[in-house]
Write a protein that holds these residues in place. Structure first.
Motif, PDB file in Angstrom:
ATOM      1  N   LEU A 161      55.240  33.779  22.116  1.00 39.29           N
ATOM      2  CA  LEU A 161      55.589  32.903  23.191  1.00 39.29           C
ATOM      3  C   LEU A 161      56.108  31.586  22.709  1.00 39.29           C
ATOM      4  O   LEU A 161      56.466  30.633  23.416  1.00 39.29           O
ATOM      5  CB  LEU A 161      54.246  32.454  23.808  1.00 39.29           C
ATOM      6  CG  LEU A 161      53.585  34.073  24.597  1.00 39.29           C
ATOM      7  CD1 LEU A 161      52.458  33.605  25.324  1.00 39.29           C
ATOM      8  CD2 LEU A 161      54.549  34.419  25.569  1.00 39.29           C
ATOM      9  N   GLY A 162      56.123  31.642  21.147  1.00 36.61           N
ATOM     10  CA  GLY A 162      56.890  30.454  20.524  1.00 36.61           C
ATOM     11  C   GLY A 162      56.064  29.286  20.309  1.00 36.61           C
ATOM     12  O   GLY A 162      56.545  27.908  20.410  1.00 36.61           O
ATOM     13  N   VAL A 163      54.498  29.347  20.748  1.00 31.76           N
ATOM     14  CA  VAL A 163      53.826  28.251  20.578  1.00 31.76           C
ATOM     15  C   VAL A 163      52.824  28.389  19.411  1.00 31.76           C
ATOM     16  O   VAL A 163      52.085  29.540  19.119  1.00 31.76           O
ATOM     17  CB  VAL A 163      52.824  28.316  21.795  1.00 31.76           C
ATOM     18  CG1 VAL A 163      51.789  27.285  21.874  1.00 31.76           C
ATOM     19  CG2 VAL A 163      53.641  28.209  23.145  1.00 31.76           C
ATOM     20  N   ALA A 164      52.660  27.418  18.552  1.00 29.75           N
ATOM     21  CA  ALA A 164      51.739  27.143  17.516  1.00 29.75           C
ATOM     22  C   ALA A 164      50.332  26.733  18.002  1.00 29.75           C
ATOM     23  O   ALA A 164      50.114  26.010  18.913  1.00 29.75           O
ATOM     24  CB  ALA A 164      52.392  26.383  16.594  1.00 29.75           C
ATOM     25  N   PHE A 165      49.379  27.321  16.971  1.00 28.17           N
ATOM     26  CA  PHE A 165      47.942  26.704  17.027  1.00 28.17           C
ATOM     27  C   PHE A 165      47.824  25.464  15.914  1.00 28.17           C
ATOM     28  O   PHE A 165      48.842  25.427  15.241  1.00 28.17           O
ATOM     29  CB  PHE A 165      46.935  27.686  17.191  1.00 28.17           C
ATOM     30  CG  PHE A 165      46.784  28.590  16.023  1.00 28.17           C
ATOM     31  CD1 PHE A 165      45.846  28.313  15.097  1.00 28.17           C
ATOM     32  CD2 PHE A 165      47.582  29.723  15.901  1.00 28.17           C
ATOM     33  CE1 PHE A 165      45.782  28.910  13.852  1.00 28.17           C
ATOM     34  CE2 PHE A 165      47.364  30.517  15.008  1.00 28.17           C
ATOM     35  CZ  PHE A 165      46.560  30.042  13.724  1.00 28.17           C
TER      36      PHE A 165
END
Length: 213
Positions: free
Chosen positions: A144-148
């Motif tokens: 989804l192209g989202v970092a934590f």
């Protein structure tokens, strides 16, 4: 020294060529119909042939049935199977025994407490992968192209080698390595020009950055 890399969601010969030229250590093929990177086992087999012996072939599955496991394992003959769903340790072990492939188990992360889930799998898998936990209404568990928050992994020790995944790209890779301590990286959407469309130039840029990290 550089870090090792996995280019995931490959579906074209151009992406294979770029990954191989750039020195990727793992190539991932996605077998999840809701993903824009989904591929049929026979198509993945054809793409994987030039890579065997030079990079590890990874089949990515999400809560697969035995029939799906058997189909992918028989046709693709992957070196590793990445389990990206809600599989238990017992299920991961059963799939390893069924296929003879090593297992990468994805652990979704949004806060420090989520890392504790890794302990369940450390005695039965070859690698762990820490990926951004998706929203509750997300149709896909990753890509989804989202970092934590990468600093959640800083100084952590696990019994198995682990990948960092989620929101990585050629421009933030160095920061991700510095903040997390990761020596294995997984990228998918961060080297695409559109959903499921791998960009060879971005793949090369990512792998170049990994060598310098």
């Amino acid at each position: 020294m550089g870090v090792q890399t996995k280019i995931c969601g490959i579906s074209s010969p151009e992406a294979v060529t770029a990954a191989l030229a750039g020195g990727a250590s793992f190539l991932g093929f996605m077998f999840f119909e809701k993903s824009p990177r989904a591929i049929a086992p026979d198509a993945a087999w054809r793409l994987a042939q030039p890579v065997r012996g030079q990079a590890k072939i990874v089949a990515v599955l999400v809560d697969p049935s035995d029939a799906e496991v058997d189909s992918v394992a028989t046709v693709l003959k992957p070196d590793l199977i990445q389990l990206h769903g809600k599989e238990t340790a017992a299920r991961a072990w059963a799939i390893a025994q069924r296929t003879g492939a090593s297992i990468i188990k994805v652990v979704p992360v949004s806060e420090a407490a989520d890392l504790a889930a890794a302990a369940e799998f450390e005695t039965v898998v070859e690698h762990l992968m820490f990926e951004t936990k998706p929203a509750k209404d997300a149709e896909r568990p990753g890509g989804l192209g989202v970092a934590f928050d990468w600093t959640l992994l800083a100084g952590r020790r696990f019994q198995r080698p682990w990948f960092l995944a989620g929101g990585l790209d050629p421009w933030n890779l160095t920061q991700a390595v510095q903040q997390s301590g990761a020596r294995l990286l997984d990228v998918s959407s961060g080297v695409e020009r559109g959903p499921g469309l791998k960009d060879p130039a971005l793949i090369i840029a990512f792998l170049d950055a990994a060598r310098r990290a």
